[in-house]
Design a protein around this motif. Structure first.
Motif, PDB file in Angstrom:
ATOM      1  N   ASP A  22     -31.680 -22.100 -41.632  1.00  0.00           N
ATOM      2  CA  ASP A  22     -31.512 -22.069 -40.274  1.00  0.00           C
ATOM      3  C   ASP A  22     -30.780 -21.044 -39.578  1.00  0.00           C
ATOM      4  O   ASP A  22     -30.724 -20.886 -38.365  1.00  0.00           O
ATOM      5  N   GLY A  23     -30.370 -20.035 -40.475  1.00  0.00           N
ATOM      6  CA  GLY A  23     -29.419 -19.069 -39.843  1.00  0.00           C
ATOM      7  C   GLY A  23     -27.954 -19.048 -39.592  1.00  0.00           C
ATOM      8  O   GLY A  23     -27.664 -18.413 -38.909  1.00  0.00           O
ATOM      9  N   GLU A  24     -27.483 -20.127 -40.349  1.00  0.00           N
ATOM     10  CA  GLU A  24     -25.797 -20.153 -40.229  1.00  0.00           C
ATOM     11  C   GLU A  24     -25.174 -19.383 -41.316  1.00  0.00           C
ATOM     12  O   GLU A  24     -25.281 -19.639 -42.401  1.00  0.00           O
ATOM     13  N   THR A  25     -24.790 -18.309 -40.717  1.00  0.00           N
ATOM     14  CA  THR A  25     -24.021 -17.265 -41.715  1.00  0.00           C
ATOM     15  C   THR A  25     -23.255 -18.104 -42.413  1.00  0.00           C
ATOM     16  O   THR A  25     -22.723 -17.654 -43.598  1.00  0.00           O
TER      17      THR A  25
ATOM     18  N   ALA B 217     -29.058 -25.223 -43.870  1.00  0.00           N
ATOM     19  CA  ALA B 217     -28.247 -24.290 -42.877  1.00  0.00           C
ATOM     20  C   ALA B 217     -28.336 -22.992 -42.655  1.00  0.00           C
ATOM     21  O   ALA B 217     -28.506 -22.482 -41.644  1.00  0.00           O
ATOM     22  N   ALA B 218     -28.227 -22.534 -43.981  1.00  0.00           N
ATOM     23  CA  ALA B 218     -28.523 -21.201 -44.209  1.00  0.00           C
ATOM     24  C   ALA B 218     -29.789 -20.711 -43.792  1.00  0.00           C
ATOM     25  O   ALA B 218     -30.210 -19.437 -43.018  1.00  0.00           O
TER      26      ALA B 218
END
Lengths: 144, 197
Positions: free
Chosen positions: B21-24, B18-19
């Protein structure tokens, strides 16, 4: 008390008395936003501090080479009391703008031969973002 | 604080992807879940506070920078541990630093200082329990350097592999169990001397 029970208690004591400092957690969280999505990563391919251990008291400068595709960044780091002096060379040689990332960010210009000097790098995490004609390259983080 | 977030290997991989993919928020959870592991590895090298903090930061900066290049998301904990270890070794080799065993500050930290975590404990737990934890921490610091380093590393959460322990401390994997037992035996003696059992 069993070894496992003793270890469990010690783990609790460690969490109480030696936790990760909260300001450090924050720095690590912020590292995500600072990561360079637009730049190519130049990998650390040589570091004189790697490999067989050096003679104690050896004060020779640390030599590092970062590389991506045809570009290399050579660094020589001389340790000082609270940081270091960095001499750099981009290859192939040419003018570029070099951003020093870390505790005290600064932007430098190389000379016509791609050389630069930064006398006052604070101890801590260190990376360079190099703006070249048509490309931006960022070096892997090291600790000065 | 750190007990609130536990990261097992499955969720580590999920959070990591997820990280990437851009999930802060996923990155933040990774940091919270795996920071105690990084900190334990750094502490096990006996670095000064300042150096320990620099290595911790470099380690996380490197992960953020290498997100897209990690091939085994489930093993990001192992990646962090070995990256932190390599940085510690380099920092120790840097000429500015004294050898860790020459440095009296190393394990003095927070022995008597009151951390926010401790304040919570003060409010929530009986004083006997508090005294016991303090005695435990003081007994730990009286152990020899080798025992402190081994036990500090084994306290990592999530735990480090015996291979990583072996690489960090330079002892054979087969020796870790027996040395751990011996160190815990000494800890028990020190605790008993303080009137705890």
């Amino acid at each position: 008390m069993s070894d496992d029970a003793l270890e469990a208690e010690l783990r609790r004591a460690v969490e109480l008395f030696d936790p990760v400092p909260s300001e450090l957690l924050q720095v690590a969280v912020e590292a995500y936003a600072l990561r360079a999505l637009d730049a190519e990563l130049a990998e650390l391919v040589f570091d004189s501090l790697s490999g067989p251990s050096r003679v104690r008291g050896d004060r020779a400068p640390r030599m590092l080479t970062f590389q991506v595709a045809e570009l290399t960044v050579d660094l020589e780091v001389t340790v000082t009391a609270d940081g270091g002096r960095v001499v750099g060379q981009l290859m192939p040689p040419g003018p570029a703008e070099v951003e020093v990332l870390g505790h005290r960010p600064v932007t430098l210009a190389t000379d016509e031969l791609g050389r630069f000097v930064y006398d006052d790098v604070p101890a801590g995490p260190f990376s360079l973002r190099c703006h070249l004609a048509g490309a931006t390259v960022v070096t892997e983080w090291i600790t000065v | 604080m750190q007990g609130d977030v536990t990261v097992d290997r499955d969720s580590t991989g999920t959070l990591f992807r997820a990280a990437v993919d851009g999930e802060t928020a996923a990155w933040k959870s990774l940091v919270e879940g795996l920071s105690p592991l990084v900190w334990s590895v750094v502490r096990a090298h006996g670095l000064r506070d300042a150096d320990a903090q620099e290595v911790y930061q470099t380690t996380w900066f490197r992960l953020a920078q290498n997100l897209a290049r990690i091939r085994e998301p489930d093993r990001v904990g192992a990646w962090l541990a070995s990256t932190a270890r390599n940085e510690c070794v380099k920092v120790i080799r840097t000429a500015r630093r004294v050898s860790p065993s020459d440095d009296p500050e190393v394990f003095d930290r927070a022995a008597d200082g009151r951390t926010p975590e401790q304040a919570v404990v003060d409010a929530e737990e009986a004083s006997m329990e508090r005294e016991r934890m303090r005695a435990m921490w003081q007994a730990f610091q009286e152990l020899g350097e080798n025992c402190r380093r081994l036990l500090r590393l084994l306290m990592a959460s999530p735990p480090v592999s015996y291979q990583e322990v072996s690489a960090t401390l330079g002892i054979a994997v087969g020796s870790i169990g027996p040395i751990r037992q011996r160190c815990l035996r000494r800890l028990r003696v020190l605790l008993t001397e303080r009137g705890f059992r």
